[in-house]
Write a protein that holds these residues in place. Structure first.
Motif, PDB file in Angstrom:
ATOM      1  N   ARG A 202      -2.561  -9.603  -8.267  1.00  0.00           N
ATOM      2  CA  ARG A 202      -3.996  -9.366  -8.025  1.00  0.00           C
ATOM      3  C   ARG A 202      -4.400 -10.004  -6.698  1.00  0.00           C
ATOM      4  NH1 ARG A 202      -6.167 -11.792 -12.352  1.00  0.00           N
ATOM      5  NH2 ARG A 202      -6.519 -13.756 -11.251  1.00  0.00           N
ATOM      6  N   ASN A 203      -5.232  -9.290  -5.960  1.00  0.00           N
ATOM      7  CA  ASN A 203      -5.781  -9.811  -4.700  1.00  0.00           C
ATOM      8  C   ASN A 203      -7.103 -10.505  -4.999  1.00  0.00           C
ATOM      9  OD1 ASN A 203      -6.721 -10.335  -2.151  1.00  0.00           O
ATOM     10  ND2 ASN A 203      -6.891  -8.197  -1.512  1.00  0.00           N
ATOM     11  N   ASP A 204      -7.117 -11.828  -4.930  1.00  0.00           N
ATOM     12  CA  ASP A 204      -8.334 -12.592  -5.193  1.00  0.00           C
ATOM     13  C   ASP A 204      -9.144 -12.853  -3.925  1.00  0.00           C
ATOM     14  OD1 ASP A 204      -7.880 -12.842  -7.943  1.00  0.00           O
ATOM     15  OD2 ASP A 204      -6.542 -14.550  -7.637  1.00  0.00           O
ATOM     16  N   GLY A 205      -8.691 -12.358  -2.786  1.00  0.00           N
ATOM     17  CA  GLY A 205      -9.389 -12.575  -1.529  1.00  0.00           C
ATOM     18  C   GLY A 205     -10.480 -11.550  -1.282  1.00  0.00           C
ATOM     19  N   VAL A 206     -11.085 -11.643  -0.106  1.00  0.00           N
ATOM     20  CA  VAL A 206     -12.181 -10.745   0.266  1.00  0.00           C
ATOM     21  C   VAL A 206     -11.730  -9.689   1.269  1.00  0.00           C
ATOM     22  CG1 VAL A 206     -13.949 -12.477  -0.195  1.00  0.00           C
ATOM     23  CG2 VAL A 206     -12.942 -12.331   2.089  1.00  0.00           C
ATOM     24  N   LEU A 207     -10.455  -9.721   1.653  1.00  0.00           N
ATOM     25  CA  LEU A 207      -9.893  -8.740   2.575  1.00  0.00           C
ATOM     26  C   LEU A 207      -8.669  -8.087   1.931  1.00  0.00           C
ATOM     27  CD1 LEU A 207     -10.016 -10.728   5.939  1.00  0.00           C
ATOM     28  CD2 LEU A 207     -11.574  -8.917   5.213  1.00  0.00           C
ATOM     29  N   PRO A 208      -8.322  -6.860   2.358  1.00  0.00           N
ATOM     30  CA  PRO A 208      -7.100  -6.235   1.839  1.00  0.00           C
ATOM     31  C   PRO A 208      -5.884  -7.118   2.091  1.00  0.00           C
ATOM     32  CG  PRO A 208      -8.425  -4.636   3.042  1.00  0.00           C
ATOM     33  CD  PRO A 208      -9.055  -5.975   3.283  1.00  0.00           C
ATOM     34  N   ALA A 209      -4.927  -7.077   1.159  1.00  0.00           N
ATOM     35  CA  ALA A 209      -3.727  -7.910   1.260  1.00  0.00           C
ATOM     36  C   ALA A 209      -2.481  -7.038   1.199  1.00  0.00           C
ATOM     37  CB  ALA A 209      -3.700  -8.957   0.147  1.00  0.00           C
ATOM     38  N   GLU A 210      -1.453  -7.428   1.947  1.00  0.00           N
ATOM     39  CA  GLU A 210      -0.154  -6.773   1.913  1.00  0.00           C
ATOM     40  C   GLU A 210       0.854  -7.733   1.275  1.00  0.00           C
ATOM     41  OE1 GLU A 210       0.623  -3.690   2.920  1.00  0.00           O
ATOM     42  OE2 GLU A 210      -1.444  -3.216   3.543  1.00  0.00           O
ATOM     43  N   VAL A 211       1.504  -7.282   0.217  1.00  0.00           N
ATOM     44  CA  VAL A 211       2.465  -8.114  -0.502  1.00  0.00           C
ATOM     45  C   VAL A 211       3.824  -7.411  -0.498  1.00  0.00           C
ATOM     46  CG1 VAL A 211       3.045  -9.203  -2.711  1.00  0.00           C
ATOM     47  CG2 VAL A 211       0.650  -9.072  -1.978  1.00  0.00           C
ATOM     48  N   ARG A 212       4.854  -8.144  -0.113  1.00  0.00           N
ATOM     49  CA  ARG A 212       6.214  -7.610  -0.117  1.00  0.00           C
ATOM     50  C   ARG A 212       7.000  -8.251  -1.266  1.00  0.00           C
ATOM     51  NH1 ARG A 212       8.071  -5.227   4.577  1.00  0.00           N
ATOM     52  NH2 ARG A 212      10.142  -6.143   4.329  1.00  0.00           N
ATOM     53  N   VAL A 213       7.671  -7.408  -2.046  1.00  0.00           N
ATOM     54  CA  VAL A 213       8.453  -7.871  -3.193  1.00  0.00           C
ATOM     55  C   VAL A 213       9.902  -7.453  -2.969  1.00  0.00           C
ATOM     56  CG1 VAL A 213       8.753  -7.797  -5.692  1.00  0.00           C
ATOM     57  CG2 VAL A 213       6.453  -7.619  -4.702  1.00  0.00           C
ATOM     58  N   ALA A 214      10.805  -8.409  -3.050  1.00  0.00           N
ATOM     59  CA  ALA A 214      12.227  -8.120  -2.857  1.00  0.00           C
ATOM     60  C   ALA A 214      13.047  -8.923  -3.843  1.00  0.00           C
ATOM     61  CB  ALA A 214      12.651  -8.448  -1.420  1.00  0.00           C
ATOM     62  N   LEU A 215      14.225  -8.390  -4.206  1.00  0.00           N
ATOM     63  CA  LEU A 215      15.168  -9.106  -5.064  1.00  0.00           C
ATOM     64  C   LEU A 215      16.089  -9.940  -4.184  1.00  0.00           C
ATOM     65  CD1 LEU A 215      16.154  -6.280  -7.579  1.00  0.00           C
ATOM     66  CD2 LEU A 215      14.718  -8.280  -8.046  1.00  0.00           C
ATOM     67  N   GLN A 216      16.023 -11.236  -4.364  1.00  0.00           N
ATOM     68  CA  GLN A 216      16.870 -12.119  -3.551  1.00  0.00           C
ATOM     69  C   GLN A 216      18.258 -12.279  -4.145  1.00  0.00           C
ATOM     70  OE1 GLN A 216      14.593 -15.743  -3.162  1.00  0.00           O
ATOM     71  NE2 GLN A 216      13.479 -14.964  -1.401  1.00  0.00           N
ATOM     72  N   ASP A 217      18.334 -12.291  -5.466  1.00  0.00           N
ATOM     73  CA  ASP A 217      19.622 -12.453  -6.155  1.00  0.00           C
ATOM     74  C   ASP A 217      19.653 -11.496  -7.341  1.00  0.00           C
ATOM     75  OD1 ASP A 217      20.644 -14.777  -4.626  1.00  0.00           O
ATOM     76  OD2 ASP A 217      18.902 -15.766  -5.507  1.00  0.00           O
ATOM     77  N   GLY A 218      20.837 -11.347  -7.909  1.00  0.00           N
ATOM     78  CA  GLY A 218      20.950 -10.610  -9.162  1.00  0.00           C
ATOM     79  C   GLY A 218      20.981  -9.107  -9.019  1.00  0.00           C
TER      80      GLY A 218
END
Length: 226
Positions: free
Chosen positions: A175-191
């Motif tokens: 969830r973006n709790d800020g007041v501006l749009p947010a960019e979130v990157r999700v990656a698998l580091q292991d496994g």
């Protein structure tokens, strides 16, 4: 005069916003206009471009007394700047100045924009002034799911026992709790032997107060604990 305010709203720390202001010369002679951004609450500049000294007159032409204020044309305050610093406007024409807002911290930034006409004597046209306001902010996101945590306090996606060659899927919800749009990157580091996402790296664009999710699948290729 009544207080006037120009609000930039919120901006990410380290970025820059800009707005153009049109200044018009309504009289029959060319006007030389000095532009400045000064600390909020500063006293008005006099026609010569200087602030009145305490207990005395401004440091315009014929001044020079000890304690007179120095001209402030072209000055700026933290978070704000203006270009150009001076305009020459022919009769009944207009020119533009650009005000820049670049917050340096998560804080509120206030300033005073002021345009004064050199040797201007008409009180209704020799000065334009208004307050500036803007806030610096940083992205602020919260993981909504999962809610389970490991012994170290880290969030964990937990899966049921799954047969080799099969897959179980869980969602990571942010969830973006800020007041501006947010960019979130999700990656698998292991496994990577056990876990899969639709793309190697998921890029989530989240509007303020909005949520986004990505599916993470547990797809074991061999019998082992992951």
């Amino acid at each position: 005069t009544d207080s006037r305010l120009f609000c930039f709203g919120s901006a990410l720390v380290g970025t820059e916003l800009s707005e153009r202001i049109r200044i018009t010369n309504p009289i029959k002679v060319t006007a030389r206009v000095n532009i400045t951004v000064r600390p909020h609450g500063s006293p008005p500049l006099v026609a010569g471009g200087a602030a009145p000294a305490a207990g005395g007159k401004g440091g315009g032409k014929g001044g020079g007394k000890k304690g007179d204020a120095e001209p402030l044309t072209g000055s700026s305050v933290e978070g704000y700047d203006v270009e150009p610093k001076q305009l020459v406007i022919p009769p009944h024409e207009h020119r533009y100045v650009t005000i820049f807002f670049a917050p340096t911290a998560m804080d509120a930034f206030k300033a005073l924009f002021e345009a004064t006409v050199e040797d201007g004597t008409e009180k209704t046209t020799n000065r334009l002034a208004f307050d500036l306001f803007g806030e610096g902010t940083l992205p602020h996101v919260t993981v909504v799911e999962p809610t389970a945590r490991d012994d170290a306090g880290g969030l964990v996606l937990t899966y049921p026992r799954t047969l080799v060659g099969k897959r179980a899927t869980k969602k990571l919800v942010v969830r973006n709790d800020g007041v501006l749009p947010a960019e979130v990157r999700v990656a698998l580091q292991d496994g990577e032997r056990f876990f899969r996402m639709e793309l190697p790296v998921a890029a989530l664009s989240i509007v303020p107060r909005g949520t986004a999710s990505v599916e993470v699948a547990f797809a074991p290729r061999e019998a082992a604990a992951a």
